[in-house]
Design an enzyme around this catalytic site. Structure first.
Site, PDB file in Angstrom:
ATOM      1  N   SER A  42      78.653  31.545  33.727  1.00 43.24           N
ATOM      2  CA  SER A  42      78.297  30.119  33.764  1.00 43.24           C
ATOM      3  C   SER A  42      79.477  29.267  33.320  1.00 43.24           C
ATOM      4  CB  SER A  42      77.073  29.838  32.871  1.00 43.24           C
ATOM      5  OG  SER A  42      77.435  29.912  31.510  1.00 43.24           O
ATOM      6  N   GLY A  43      79.289  27.956  33.463  1.00 40.60           N
ATOM      7  CA  GLY A  43      80.244  26.989  32.911  1.00 40.60           C
ATOM      8  C   GLY A  43      81.688  27.205  33.309  1.00 40.60           C
ATOM      9  N   TYR A  69      80.932  27.688  14.776  1.00 36.11           N
ATOM     10  CA  TYR A  69      81.556  27.638  16.108  1.00 36.11           C
ATOM     11  C   TYR A  69      82.982  27.079  16.010  1.00 36.11           C
ATOM     12  CZ  TYR A  69      82.703  25.843  20.769  1.00 36.11           C
ATOM     13  OH  TYR A  69      83.344  25.554  21.954  1.00 36.11           O
ATOM     14  N   THR A 106      86.009  36.778  30.585  1.00 38.89           N
ATOM     15  CA  THR A 106      84.760  37.008  29.844  1.00 38.89           C
ATOM     16  C   THR A 106      83.859  35.772  29.982  1.00 38.89           C
ATOM     17  OG1 THR A 106      85.489  36.091  27.714  1.00 38.89           O
ATOM     18  CG2 THR A 106      86.031  38.413  28.143  1.00 38.89           C
ATOM     19  N   GLY A 107      82.553  36.014  29.976  1.00 37.90           N
ATOM     20  CA  GLY A 107      81.609  34.894  30.074  1.00 37.90           C
ATOM     21  C   GLY A 107      81.759  34.140  31.371  1.00 37.90           C
ATOM     22  N   ALA A 108      81.863  34.887  32.483  1.00 36.27           N
ATOM     23  CA  ALA A 108      82.077  34.243  33.782  1.00 36.27           C
ATOM     24  C   ALA A 108      80.760  33.960  34.496  1.00 36.27           C
ATOM     25  CB  ALA A 108      82.982  35.112  34.644  1.00 36.27           C
TER      26      ALA A 108
HETATM   27  P1  NDP Z   1      78.702  28.341  28.729  1.00 38.42           P
HETATM   28  O1  NDP Z   1      77.586  28.545  27.776  1.00 38.42           O
HETATM   29  O2  NDP Z   1      78.413  27.769  30.061  1.00 38.42           O
HETATM   30  O3  NDP Z   1      79.473  29.713  28.952  1.00 38.42           O
HETATM   31  C1  NDP Z   1      79.609  30.643  27.950  1.00 38.42           C
HETATM   32  C2  NDP Z   1      79.655  32.017  28.556  1.00 38.42           C
HETATM   33  O4  NDP Z   1      79.790  32.969  27.498  1.00 38.42           O
HETATM   34  C3  NDP Z   1      78.389  32.386  29.320  1.00 38.42           C
HETATM   35  O5  NDP Z   1      78.759  33.067  30.486  1.00 38.42           O
HETATM   36  C4  NDP Z   1      77.681  33.317  28.363  1.00 38.42           C
HETATM   37  O6  NDP Z   1      76.869  34.288  28.998  1.00 38.42           O
HETATM   38  C5  NDP Z   1      78.878  33.994  27.727  1.00 38.42           C
HETATM   39  N1  NDP Z   1      78.517  34.712  26.507  1.00 38.42           N
HETATM   40  C6  NDP Z   1      77.883  34.237  25.411  1.00 38.42           C
HETATM   41  N2  NDP Z   1      77.681  35.230  24.535  1.00 38.42           N
HETATM   42  C7  NDP Z   1      78.209  36.348  25.077  1.00 38.42           C
HETATM   43  C8  NDP Z   1      78.295  37.685  24.658  1.00 38.42           C
HETATM   44  N3  NDP Z   1      77.763  38.098  23.517  1.00 38.42           N
HETATM   45  N4  NDP Z   1      78.909  38.574  25.463  1.00 38.42           N
HETATM   46  C9  NDP Z   1      79.409  38.183  26.646  1.00 38.42           C
HETATM   47  N5  NDP Z   1      79.352  36.931  27.110  1.00 38.42           N
HETATM   48  C10 NDP Z   1      78.744  36.024  26.335  1.00 38.42           C
HETATM   49  O7  NDP Z   1      79.767  27.456  27.945  1.00 38.42           O
HETATM   50  P2  NDP Z   1      81.207  26.869  28.374  1.00 38.42           P
HETATM   51  O8  NDP Z   1      81.515  27.233  29.755  1.00 38.42           O
HETATM   52  O9  NDP Z   1      81.225  25.456  27.980  1.00 38.42           O
HETATM   53  O10 NDP Z   1      82.156  27.646  27.371  1.00 38.42           O
HETATM   54  C11 NDP Z   1      83.219  28.449  27.804  1.00 38.42           C
HETATM   55  C12 NDP Z   1      84.368  28.323  26.843  1.00 38.42           C
HETATM   56  O11 NDP Z   1      84.865  26.995  26.856  1.00 38.42           O
HETATM   57  C13 NDP Z   1      84.016  28.636  25.391  1.00 38.42           C
HETATM   58  O12 NDP Z   1      85.061  29.399  24.836  1.00 38.42           O
HETATM   59  C14 NDP Z   1      83.974  27.266  24.731  1.00 38.42           C
HETATM   60  O13 NDP Z   1      84.296  27.355  23.384  1.00 38.42           O
HETATM   61  C15 NDP Z   1      85.055  26.558  25.517  1.00 38.42           C
HETATM   62  N6  NDP Z   1      85.027  25.116  25.489  1.00 38.42           N
HETATM   63  C16 NDP Z   1      83.969  24.427  26.025  1.00 38.42           C
HETATM   64  C17 NDP Z   1      83.973  23.051  25.993  1.00 38.42           C
HETATM   65  C18 NDP Z   1      82.862  22.253  26.550  1.00 38.42           C
HETATM   66  O14 NDP Z   1      82.917  21.028  26.433  1.00 38.42           O
HETATM   67  N7  NDP Z   1      81.846  22.858  27.149  1.00 38.42           N
HETATM   68  C19 NDP Z   1      85.100  22.297  25.413  1.00 38.42           C
HETATM   69  C20 NDP Z   1      86.140  23.146  24.880  1.00 38.42           C
HETATM   70  C21 NDP Z   1      86.104  24.484  24.937  1.00 38.42           C
HETATM   71  P3  NDP Z   1      75.376  33.947  29.519  1.00 38.42           P
HETATM   72  O15 NDP Z   1      75.568  33.250  30.812  1.00 38.42           O
HETATM   73  O16 NDP Z   1      74.786  35.300  29.672  1.00 38.42           O
HETATM   74  O17 NDP Z   1      74.727  33.105  28.484  1.00 38.42           O
HETATM   75 MG1  PMR Z   2      82.543  15.045  20.362  1.00 35.24          MG
HETATM   76  C1  PMR Z   2      87.810  11.343  22.101  1.00 35.24           C
HETATM   77  C2  PMR Z   2      86.762  11.654  21.429  1.00 35.24           C
HETATM   78  C3  PMR Z   2      85.943  12.882  21.569  1.00 35.24           C
HETATM   79  C4  PMR Z   2      86.121  14.013  22.341  1.00 35.24           C
HETATM   80  C5  PMR Z   2      87.212  14.300  23.324  1.00 35.24           C
HETATM   81  C6  PMR Z   2      85.047  14.903  22.035  1.00 35.24           C
HETATM   82  C7  PMR Z   2      84.895  16.179  22.576  1.00 35.24           C
HETATM   83  N1  PMR Z   2      84.226  14.296  21.121  1.00 35.24           N
HETATM   84  C8  PMR Z   2      84.758  13.051  20.805  1.00 35.24           C
HETATM   85  C9  PMR Z   2      84.258  12.129  19.910  1.00 35.24           C
HETATM   86  C10 PMR Z   2      83.028  12.221  19.264  1.00 35.24           C
HETATM   87  N2  PMR Z   2      82.168  13.262  19.346  1.00 35.24           N
HETATM   88  C11 PMR Z   2      82.465  11.207  18.404  1.00 35.24           C
HETATM   89  C12 PMR Z   2      83.121   9.887  18.064  1.00 35.24           C
HETATM   90  C13 PMR Z   2      81.243  11.662  17.998  1.00 35.24           C
HETATM   91  C14 PMR Z   2      80.256  10.973  17.078  1.00 35.24           C
HETATM   92  C15 PMR Z   2      79.237  10.255  17.850  1.00 35.24           C
HETATM   93  C16 PMR Z   2      81.060  12.958  18.582  1.00 35.24           C
HETATM   94  C17 PMR Z   2      79.932  13.750  18.400  1.00 35.24           C
HETATM   95  C18 PMR Z   2      79.842  15.065  18.891  1.00 35.24           C
HETATM   96  C19 PMR Z   2      78.785  15.998  18.641  1.00 35.24           C
HETATM   97  C20 PMR Z   2      77.550  15.778  17.834  1.00 35.24           C
HETATM   98  N3  PMR Z   2      80.798  15.674  19.694  1.00 35.24           N
HETATM   99  C21 PMR Z   2      80.381  16.925  19.917  1.00 35.24           C
HETATM  100  C22 PMR Z   2      79.178  17.148  19.302  1.00 35.24           C
HETATM  101  C23 PMR Z   2      78.794  18.493  19.575  1.00 35.24           C
HETATM  102  O1  PMR Z   2      77.784  19.094  19.214  1.00 35.24           O
HETATM  103  C24 PMR Z   2      79.903  19.145  20.354  1.00 35.24           C
HETATM  104  C25 PMR Z   2      80.544  20.169  19.458  1.00 35.24           C
HETATM  105  O2  PMR Z   2      81.151  19.843  18.472  1.00 35.24           O
HETATM  106  O3  PMR Z   2      80.442  21.413  19.817  1.00 35.24           O
HETATM  107  C26 PMR Z   2      81.096  22.301  18.914  1.00 35.24           C
HETATM  108  C27 PMR Z   2      80.876  18.015  20.624  1.00 35.24           C
HETATM  109  C28 PMR Z   2      82.046  17.941  21.358  1.00 35.24           C
HETATM  110  N4  PMR Z   2      82.835  16.810  21.396  1.00 35.24           N
HETATM  111  C29 PMR Z   2      83.888  17.042  22.235  1.00 35.24           C
HETATM  112  C30 PMR Z   2      83.777  18.374  22.745  1.00 35.24           C
HETATM  113  C31 PMR Z   2      84.754  19.029  23.684  1.00 35.24           C
HETATM  114  C32 PMR Z   2      82.644  18.915  22.224  1.00 35.24           C
HETATM  115  C33 PMR Z   2      82.173  20.301  22.577  1.00 35.24           C
HETATM  116  C34 PMR Z   2      82.883  21.139  21.635  1.00 35.24           C
HETATM  117  C35 PMR Z   2      83.607  22.349  21.961  1.00 35.24           C
HETATM  118  O4  PMR Z   2      83.334  23.010  22.933  1.00 35.24           O
HETATM  119  O5  PMR Z   2      84.489  22.648  21.168  1.00 35.24           O
END
Ligand code: NDP
Ligand code: PMR
Length: 395
Positions: A92-93, A270, A88-90
């Site tokens: 992007s990203g 989220y 799912t969500g393939a």
């Molecule tokens: P992206 O925004 O690049 O990818 C998200 C995908 O989900 C897109 O393809 C988007 O579609 C799709 N999507 C959103 N809403 C819907 C919907 N209603 N129906 C079907 N598809 C939908 O983000 P990421 O690649 O970063 O996220 C992918 C996963 O990785 C998520 O589960 C996220 O929680 C997880 N993750 C991401 C991290 C990060 O640092 N980025 C860290 C940890 C986990 P569209 O292209 O149409 O917008």
């Molecule tokens: Mg975070 C080792 C420390 C670490 C890691 C691995 C992440 C991952 N983050 C870390 C630390 C911190 N972050 C610290 C110290 C801060 C304060 C400056 C910080 C802030 C921050 C923000 C404001 N971080 C974020 C945000 C987001 O908006 C992102 C988020 O929470 O999305 C839900 C995010 C993230 N930090 C990460 C990862 C993986 C995210 C993306 C979250 C997710 O996909 O779950």
């Protein structure tokens, strides 16, 4: 050191929100809370009766699927057919990078389950994915009707289902008001958790029919939902509370739009949805692993700071977040590397253990990670499961 640097950039990460409670980014010292206070409690780091909605049918193959293992006519060599994986969500990203890695391996046919067909087609083409190794099918997780329609369409395609990857997600850190899915659930939990919950519950039957040697259901989790980590302690922290908002339908009318019943906060919604994802995986494992042999797993692929997930964040955040993760937390991982990691969870023969939350160390070696107390709470997992099945109309 990392924390000091973090506080320097924290103002850039502040989300301008008005009238929010103390948990918002805006009004914290490092977002309004002392880390030491928050961390001290959380840094130290079920058998449930199986509900049979169907009989395990391990030996049965999908009606039209070719057998998973066939013998080469001449030398009697065993060959494995191409695996069939739904991601799912393939478009992007992480989802796209995973689809690409799997399609390029030549061992998988990827069904890209996407809400925007054209975007997905363009993404697959520009990623250079071999076109015989992918199919795009429409799926909007923010509509339960679309989820059911997807399942129907998938079944009509007569492909087997060997692996399902629940990857799609939305993140609305700057939203001041909640938005809602077609059925009126707050959008992040409605899409990331409830849409996937219905999808995976329905497709479990199809996974169970597959004769592929290793069938897997993977639900992408995250570090930010785990309060036993530094990242999970950045406010607002995930907390499902007593699930009163979820039980009320998250509609923001006669119930809160937040799972715990509190005021709307998009970032928290989220993170809560990610906790639900990780709890759901474990509940699947407890209910179905033993009888079906299906592997249920979750993972944190690393911080993929460049993806579309942050599209709704303020521009300054999007500018500073990648270097912050690369050079300060060192948690950064490229989309390509994260895609390889998830592809490993799909197909690596060594990652068959069920009930596991995978992570990777600095050398990109996978290890079984520890979930937070809440994200591994079996009683909460059961409740989330039961409330969710009511909300999506399964009971
Ligand atoms: P992206 O925004 O690049 O990818 C998200 C995908 O989900 C897109 O393809 C988007 O579609 C799709 N999507 C959103 N809403 C819907 C919907 N209603 N129906 C079907 N598809 C939908 O983000 P990421 O690649 O970063 O996220 C992918 C996963 O990785 C998520 O589960 C996220 O929680 C997880 N993750 C991401 C991290 C990060 O640092 N980025 C860290 C940890 C986990 P569209 O292209 O149409 O917008
Ligand atoms: Mg975070 C080792 C420390 C670490 C890691 C691995 C992440 C991952 N983050 C870390 C630390 C911190 N972050 C610290 C110290 C801060 C304060 C400056 C910080 C802030 C921050 C923000 C404001 N971080 C974020 C945000 C987001 O908006 C992102 C988020 O929470 O999305 C839900 C995010 C993230 N930090 C990460 C990862 C993986 C995210 C993306 C979250 C997710 O996909 O779950």
């Amino acid at each position: 050191m990392a924390l000091q640097a973090a506080s320097v950039v924290s103002s850039a990460f502040s989300v301008p929100k008005e009238g929010k409670s103390s948990a918002s980014f805006k009004d914290s010292s490092l977002f309004g809370v002392s880390f030491s206070d928050n961390l001290k409690a959380e840094f130290s780091s079920v058998a449930l009766s199986c509900k049979r909605e169907f009989k395990p049918v391990r030996a049965q193959t999908a009606a039209t699927a070719s057998p998973a293992i066939t013998r080469g006519a001449s030398e009697g060599k065993k060959t494995l057919r191409k695996g069939s994986v739904v991601v799912t969500g393939a478009s992007s990203g992480l989802g796209l990078a995973t689809a690409k890695a799997l399609a390029e391996s030549g061992k998988w046919h990827v069904i890209m389950a996407c809400r925007d067909f054209l975007k997905a087609e363009r993404a697959a083409k520009s990623a250079g994915m071999p076109k015989e190794n992918y199919t795009i099918m429409h799926l909007d997780l923010a509509s339960l009707d679309s989820v059911r329609q997807f399942v129907d369409n998938f079944r009509r395609s007569e492909r087997p289902l060997d692996v399902l990857v629940c990857n799609a997600a939305v993140y609305q850190p700057t939203a001041k008001e909640p938005s809602f899915t077609a059925q009126g659930f707050e959008l992040s939990v409605g899409t990331n958790h409830l849409g996937h919950f219905l999808l995976s519950r329905l497709l479990l039957e199809d996974l169970n029919k597959s004769d592929y040697p290793s069938r897997r259901l993977i639900i992408v989790g995250s570090i930010t939902g785990n309060t036993n980590t530094l990242a999970g302690n950045v406010p607002p922290k995930a907390n499902l509370g007593d699930l009163r908002g979820l039980a009320g339908g998250l509609n923001g009318l006669n119930s809160s739009s937040m799972i715990d019943g509190g005021d709307f906060d998009g970032a928290k919604a989220y993170k809560d949805s990610k906790v639900c994802n990780m709890l759901t995986m474990q509940e699947f494992h407890r209910r179905y692993h033993e009888d079906t042999g299906i592997t249920f797993t979750s993972l944190y692929p690393g911080c993929i700071a460049t993806t579309g997930l942050f599209r709704e964040h303020i521009p300054l955040f999007r500018l500073l977040f990648p270097p912050f993760q690369k050079y300060i937390t060192k948690g950064y991982v490229s989309e390509e590397e994260a895609g390889k990691r998830l592809a490993q969870v799909v197909s690596d023969p060594s990652l068959t253990k069920s009930g596991v939350y995978w992570s990777w160390n600095k050398d990109s070696a996978s290890f079984e990670n520890q979930l937070s107390q809440e994200a591994s709470d079996a009683e909460k997992a059961r409740k989330v499961w039961e409330v969710s099945e009511k909300l999506v109309g399964l009971v």
